[in-house]
Design an enzyme around this catalytic site. Structure first.
Site: not given
Ligand code: BGC
Length: 756
Positions: A320-321, A462, A576-577
């Protein structure tokens, strides 16, 4: 201000410099390694969209044989900063023109031998790389030059290249291999601009030449390298040879000129000028450089992997990035690239359909980690446990359903900002319909609560897997249903034949009413009446509320995975984010500043920023609520991630280093949507600057519905120029004052009051 430079040699930074000094053109990427290096130093010419698998290991992108290999031998010893005495070493990247330079002065037999190399990957001819290499000495020396192709490539889960055939005829060399799983032919041809003796081993082919240099004498040559694969069509081998021959005829300087002109074009369309802060200026340009080398101008069969073209990390997969963090940049600066990125999702729609079926749903569930077919490369066991070495069950693949909503959302933004309705018929409408179908089959109707809910998902955070009613996910699902209904209305109005064809083929008309009902009755977590906080998911607030320090103090291993079943964060409120804050950023006009501020202040201390996607969301929202100085540190973190290398290198024992294109895109988002305060709402463009203390102004181009604008947002003054060639007026709003800016005219606001 356009050169990333490193002096002195540091062997510990070989892997990092490979990322920092990357070259690329969307078709291939070449790591910033030195010409004499081999696979043990992570040399890689990574091919975008060419994947292969060895045994039951992860499928990953294929690296082509390294055509940039050049070595200098003195008394039989290969000169390398790793083994020879170095007096001076400089590695440089010209980010404006995508040119890599290195200059190393070696001490040898009481004299100095200087090696210089300049190389680029052409933005004008996607299969081509070229190099100018020179060597000189301060004392008379006898040297041997080797220039060839190294077939021993770096692989994480390889080896992928089999049946390696190495040939050399005069000054034309070739390495040809076939990948083990899919039998892709991979070809690297190299043409050396000198005559020599052809030599080789089972893994490499090169030309050798003896050089006798007088004191002060310099010798140089050019090398043309072409990489083609069977995915480019039949006759890849002949194609690669022809490309080298044509390149040699055109000549290095001319090729460089055409390449540089393409880069200039990129900067004309997208450069952002920050006045008052050189550090931020460079960091932002460096981020844009990384997007420039990944832009998929040449094809919609490929997209941008989460680690760019810097290596096989994350399986070279597309997340999704791309949609949520990179696409807005391309949509508003180079829509043709954005179009390709969207059509990539259409090309991979069948994979997404298969995935939905696999889990028992309708429609399209896009791959969490997409490769070329759209089937999910994400495994059920995606993180190896640092303690046991065993892979851990993770639910990224099964439960991050928001990916399908992210794709639909991105298409909606693209449509609004480009007006490119034709893309609906070319596949975008089909993608959106299938996403809506997926969510309709995924959501549950709760009769007791008289609402639809989205259960058992993983949101952007996540660390908390399999939660119910994640605010980000539910809001995005709501949007998807809306987007589908709207897009079909648009198609019906603007392209009746296209609509009818689609309705006939996909037979969706009988479903529309149910989608509408689900949308109207879908539960989207709202701010609490008293605290204004939005709960990240059901019962999140009941989890243990500890500080980041406490969490870290509980760790038994620096790289232990914090999420999933046993992870330390899973039973706490540590995320996490950006999750709720990311949602608030996307829909900032629907929530008041106070709601955003309260949630920002609540969630930020609880956010690990363990993903490079996190900081930019906090930067954008902080700027939006008038706190640019809170935002600044997050902006700088995002914009410098690939320069400093300060990012997580491991999850569990899995290496995740490489470049971070989502953060590169995030830096632009934070600058334009955050500090310049740009938002595009229906017909108007809002500009509401919120500049960090040091910044005097920020200037940048934007392309909207095919028309070009140039914006300068300062502390007191905002200026919008509409390009001469534009055809229609466009409404811009600053403060409460809207101006319909006419083609060729400039509108100026002083203290949010229009003066012209
Ligand atoms: C993140 C995801 C991201 C992926 C690739 C993961 O660590 O939690 O949101 O899409 O890395 O960048």
């Amino acid at each position: 201000m356009w050169t990333f430079r490193q002096e002195n040699f540091n062997a510990d930074e070989i892997a990092l410099n490979g990322n920092r000094f990357m070259l690329g053109n969307g078709y291939m990427g070449f790591r910033g390694t030195l010409e004499e290096y081999g696979r043990e130093h992570y040399v890689a010419c990574m091919l975008n969209g060419v994947y292969d698998r060895v045994g039951d290991q992860w499928r990953e992108p294929v690296n082509a044989p390294n055509g940039m290999l050049v070595q200098v031998l003195c008394n039989g010893e290969m000169l390398s900063p790793l083994t020879s005495k170095v007096l001076n070493h400089v590695q440089e990247l010209d980010i404006r023109h995508g040119i890599h330079h290195r200059r190393t002065v070696f001490e040898k037999d009481g004299g100095e031998i200087t090696v210089k190399a300049e190389r680029f990957i052409s933005h004008d001819r996607v299969h081509l790389m070229a190099m100018k290499y020179s060597v000189s000495a301060s004392v008379p020396v006898k040297l041997v030059i080797r220039s060839g192709i190294d077939g021993a490539v770096w692989d994480i889960n390889g080896p992928h290249l089999q049946q390696l055939e190495l040939t050399g005829e005069d000054n034309l060399l070739q390495a040809k291999a076939v990948t083990g799983e899919l039998k892709h032919e991979i070809i690297t041809s190299a043409l050396n601009g000198f005559q020599g003796v052809n030599c080789g081993t089972a893994e490499a082919v090169w030309m050798e030449k003896e050089l006798v240099l007088a004191a002060g004498q310099e010798w140089s040559f050019c090398k043309y390298v072409s990489v083609c694969t069977s995915q480019d069509g039949a006759g890849a081998s002949a194609m690669a040879v022809l490309e080298c021959q044509q390149a040699a005829q055109i000549g290095y300087d001319e090729l460089l000129k055409h390449h540089a002109a393409k880069c200039e074009d990129f900067w004309r369309k997208s450069d952002v000028v920050i006045s008052g802060d050189d550090e931020a200026q460079f960091a932002l340009r460096y981020s844009l450089y990384h997007l420039m080398i990944l832009a998929t101008r040449h094809s919609s069969a490929v997209s941008i992997p989460a680690r760019g073209l810097s290596g096989q990390v994350y399986k070279g997969a597309v997340f999704w990035d791309t949609e949520m963090f990179m696409l807005p940049f391309f949509t508003l600066t180079d829509p043709a690239v954005a179009r390709n990125l969207i059509l990539f999702r259409y090309r991979t729609l069948d994979g997404a359909r298969r995935k939905a079926r696999e889990y028992g749903f309708d429609g399209a569930f896009f791959a969490w980690e997409s490769q070329e077919t759209g089937d999910d490369a994400c495994s059920h066991f995606n993180v190896p446990d640092v303690f046991s070495g065993r892979p851990m069950r993770t639910y990224f693949r099964d439960k991050q359903v928001h990916i399908s909503a992210d794709v639909a959302f991105a298409i909606k933004q693209y449509l609004r900002q480009t007006g490119d309705v034709a893309i609906l018929r070319e596949g975008a409408a089909e993608v959106i319909i299938e996403c809506a179908r997926f969510f309709y089959s995924y959501a549950y109707y709760k009769p007791g609560k008289a609402r639809y809910e989205v259960l058992d998902v993983t949101g952007p955070d996540e660390y908390h897997e399999r939660v119910n009613n994640n605010a980000y996910t539910n809001k995005m699902v709501y949007e998807t249903m809306n987007i589908a209904l709207e897009a079909l209305d648009t198609l019906r109005l603007k392209d009746r034949a296209g609509y009818d064809e689609l309705a006939h083929r996909l037979n969706f008309e009988g479903e529309l009413e149910a989608w509408r009902m689900m949308k109207d009755q879908l539960y989207v977590p709202a701010p609490a009446a008293d605290t204004l906080l939005i709960e990240q998911f059901d019962r999140y607030f009941t989890l243990e509320d500890i500080s980041m320090e406490t969490l870290k103090s509980r760790k038994l291993h620096p790289d232990e995975y914090l999420g999933g079943g046993n992870g330390l964060a899973a039973s706490t409120q540590i995320l996490k984010q950006a999750d709720v804050v990311l949602m608030l950023n996307l829909f900032k006009h629907e929530y008041g500043s106070e709601v955003i501020r309260r949630n920002w202040e609540y969630y930020e201390p609880r956010t690990e920023h363990g993903s490079s996607l996190s900081a930019c969301a906090y930067a954008m929202t902080a700027a939006h609520i008038g706190k640019p100085d809170w935002a600044y540190k997050f902006f700088m973190k995002t914009a410098t991630v690939d320069m400093t290398g300060h990012s997580k290198q491991f999850i569990g024992s899995l290496y995740i280093g490489g470049t971070h294109p989502a953060a590169n895109g995030g830096a632009w988002l934070a600058a334009i949507f955050g500090f310049a305060g740009v938002s595009i709402v229906e017909e108007a463009v809002i500009i509401n600057p919120s500049l960090p203390e040091k910044w005097q102004s920020i200037s940048f181009p934007l392309v909207l519905r095919g028309q070009e604008y140039f914006v300068t947002a300062g502390r007191e003054k905002v200026e919008v120029r509409s390009a001469d060639g534009n055809e229609a007026p466009q409404l811009f709003r600053c403060g409460e004052v809207s101006v319909n800016v006419q083609p060729g005219k400039t509108a100026v606001w002083h203290n949010k009051t229009a003066v012209k």
